[in-house]
Write a protein that holds these residues in place. Structure first.
Motif, PDB file in Angstrom:
ATOM      1  N   ASN A 163       0.682  -0.995   0.003  1.00 32.52           N
ATOM      2  CA  ASN A 163       0.100  -0.116   0.072  1.00 32.52           C
ATOM      3  C   ASN A 163       1.083   1.483  -0.197  1.00 32.52           C
ATOM      4  N   SER A 164       2.160   1.134  -0.370  1.00 29.89           N
ATOM      5  CA  SER A 164       3.314   2.026  -0.177  1.00 29.89           C
ATOM      6  C   SER A 164       3.866   2.294  -1.717  1.00 29.89           C
ATOM      7  N   SER A 165       4.266   3.432  -2.548  1.00 27.05           N
ATOM      8  CA  SER A 165       4.968   3.186  -3.737  1.00 27.05           C
ATOM      9  C   SER A 165       6.282   2.696  -3.375  1.00 27.05           C
ATOM     10  N   LEU A 166       6.724   3.082  -2.670  1.00 30.40           N
ATOM     11  CA  LEU A 166       7.927   2.122  -2.041  1.00 30.40           C
ATOM     12  C   LEU A 166       8.143   0.342  -2.070  1.00 30.40           C
ATOM     13  N   CYS A 167       6.836   0.187  -2.301  1.00 27.43           N
ATOM     14  CA  CYS A 167       6.206  -1.403  -2.524  1.00 27.43           C
ATOM     15  C   CYS A 167       7.501  -2.242  -1.113  1.00 27.43           C
ATOM     16  N   SER A 168       7.940  -3.334  -1.632  1.00 25.82           N
ATOM     17  CA  SER A 168       8.855  -3.644  -0.515  1.00 25.82           C
ATOM     18  C   SER A 168      10.260  -3.185  -0.565  1.00 25.82           C
ATOM     19  N   GLY A 169      10.827  -2.269  -1.277  1.00 37.38           N
ATOM     20  CA  GLY A 169      11.838  -1.934  -1.340  1.00 37.38           C
ATOM     21  C   GLY A 169      12.515  -0.991  -2.084  1.00 37.38           C
ATOM     22  N   TYR A 170      13.704  -1.009  -2.557  1.00 38.85           N
ATOM     23  CA  TYR A 170      14.806  -0.398  -3.151  1.00 38.85           C
ATOM     24  C   TYR A 170      15.178  -1.770  -3.820  1.00 38.85           C
TER      25      TYR A 170
END
Length: 333
Positions: A163-170
Motif C-alpha cells: 500500500n505504498s509506492s516504495l512497495c517492498s523497498g529499493y
C-alpha cells in the motif's frame, strides 16, 4: 385496513392485491384504493418503503424485498424507485449488489467491476464510479484509495497487499529495475533490458560489466565516468555498485583501474588515458604505477622515459653535476 368502502357501497370491499387505501383518514372510514407506487411495496392495504438496498421500479409491488437487490456498483436508500439509484462514487469505494451505502476499499486492495459484462462496464466507467468488489494488490503493484499502480522504477514488490509506492523497498545494489519505464532515457546503455512490467525481485537484472554501476534503487545502469573506476559487486564485475575517481599513479578506462605504465607517471587524480601525465622526465625514474617521478641519485642517470636510473660505467665516487645524460658520468671529479 384491508377493506374500503367507496361512496354508495352496500358493503365493504376487499382491497386489491398491490393496492393500498387512502392514508389521510382513519382505517374505519377509508373509501379509496390506490396502486402501490414505485419505491414501495404494499401488503394488507398498506404501503411500505422498499428497504435500503432494494428497489421497485414498477407499480403494485407486494414483496417485502420489492423487486430485488440493487445492481452492483450502485447503492439504494430506503424507497428506491430504480436499481441504480446512486453511483457508488469513486475507485476508493465499492458497492456490492444490494448496497445501502458505499464501502471504503481496504488498504492494499483495489476495486474492480464484477459480472459477466465486467470488462464492458469498466470500458465505459472512465471515472471509476461503479466499482463493486475489491481484491488484494498482486506482487509488483501497490494499491492506494482503491487504485492499483505498478511499483515504480527502482523498486520491487514481492508480496500481496502492498500500500505504498516504495512497495517492498529499493532494488538491490548492483542490479537495476526499470519497471514500466519506457521509452528508454537517452543516457541508458544499449544492453539495458526494458521489461515494461513491475518487478517482484530485488535482484532481477545485473548491472552488466565493469564499465557500469548500479547504486541501490537504480532505474537502469549508469556509465562509469571518464577517469573513474567501478567499485563493489562480485568478482565477475557484473554487479558494480559505485564509482571512484582514479588515484594518482593510475589511469582508469571502461571502469577499470590500471597502473601507469613503466616510463610514465600520473601526478593528478582522474586520469583516463594510458599516457597518464606523460613520459618520465630526464634525470628521473618512473617504475610501474608512479605518481611523482623519482630523482636519480648517486652514480646514476636517465635520459627520460625510463623506469629506472642507469648506473654510470666504471667505478667512480665523485658527485655527478647532472643526471640527465650519460655524459654526466664523465663531468665530475
Amino acid at each position: 385496513a384491508d377493506l374500503y368502502c367507496p361512496e354508495g357501497s352496500p358493503s365493504p370491499i376487499e382491497v386489491s392485491t398491490g393496492y393500498y387505501t387512502n392514508e389521510d383518514i382513519s382505517e374505519l372510514y377509508r373509501s379509496e384504493q390506490f396502486p402501490c407506487p414505485v419505491g414501495y411495496y404494499c401488503q394488507n392495504a398498506k404501503r411500505y418503503l422498499c428497504p435500503a438496498g432494494t428497489y421497485a421500479d414498477k407499480n403494485m409491488t407486494t414483496n417485502p424485498q420489492c423487486l430485488g437487490l440493487c445492481d452492483p456498483g450502485y447503492y439504494c436508500i430506503e424507497g428506491s424507485p430504480n436499481k441504480r439509484q446512486f453511483e457508488c462514487g469513486s475507485a476508493g469505494v465499492i458497492c456490492p449488489r444490494g448496497s445501502v451505502k458505499p464501502l471504503p476499499v481496504l488498504n492494499g486492495f483495489y476495486s474492480i467491476h464484477t459480472g459477466n459484462d465486467a470488462n464492458g462496464v469498466a470500458l465505459w466507467d472512465v471515472k471509476n464510479t461503479t466499482r463493486s468488489a475489491q481484491i488484494p494488490c498482486e506482487p509488483g503493484y501497490y494499491c492506494v484509495d482503491g487504485v492499483k499502480s505498478p511499483c515504480p522504477p527502482g523498486t520491487y514488490g514481492w508480496r500481496y497487499g502492498l500500500n505504498s509506492s516504495l512497495c517492498s523497498g529499493y532494488c538491490a545494489p548492483g542490479f537495476y529495475c526499470p519497471s514500466v519505464l519506457y521509452p528508454p532515457p537517452p543516457d541508458a546503455p544499449l544492453h539495458t533490458v526494458w521489461p515494461r512490467k513491475p518487478h517482484t525481485s530485488a535482484a532481477e537484472y545485473p548491472c552488466g560489466g565493469s564499465g557500469f554501476f548500479c547504486p541501490k534503487g537504480s532505474f537502469y545502469p549508469k556509465l562509469v565516468g571518464g577517469g573513474n573506476y567501478s567499485t563493489g559487486g562480485g568478482i565477475d564485475n557484473q554487479t558494480r555498485t559505485g564509482q571512484s575517481i582514479c588515484p594518482p599513479g593510475n589511469y582508469c578506462s571502461d571502469g577499470i583501474i590500471q597502473p601507469c605504465p613503466k616510463g610514465k607517471y600520473g601526478i593528478t587524480p582522474g586520469l583516463a588515458l594510458v599516457i597518464c601525465s606523460g613520459w618520465c622526465p630526464p634525470a628521473h625514474q618512473c617504475p610501474l604505477g608512479t605518481a611523482i617521478p623519482i630523482k636519480c641519485e648517486g652514480q646514476t642517470y636517465s635520459v627520460g622515459a625510463g623506469w629506472d636510473c642507469a648506473p654510470c660505467p666504471g667505478d667512480n665516487n665523485f658527485t655527478l653535476p647532472c643526471h640527465d645524460s650519460r655524459y654526466c658520468c664523465f663531468q665530475g671529479g
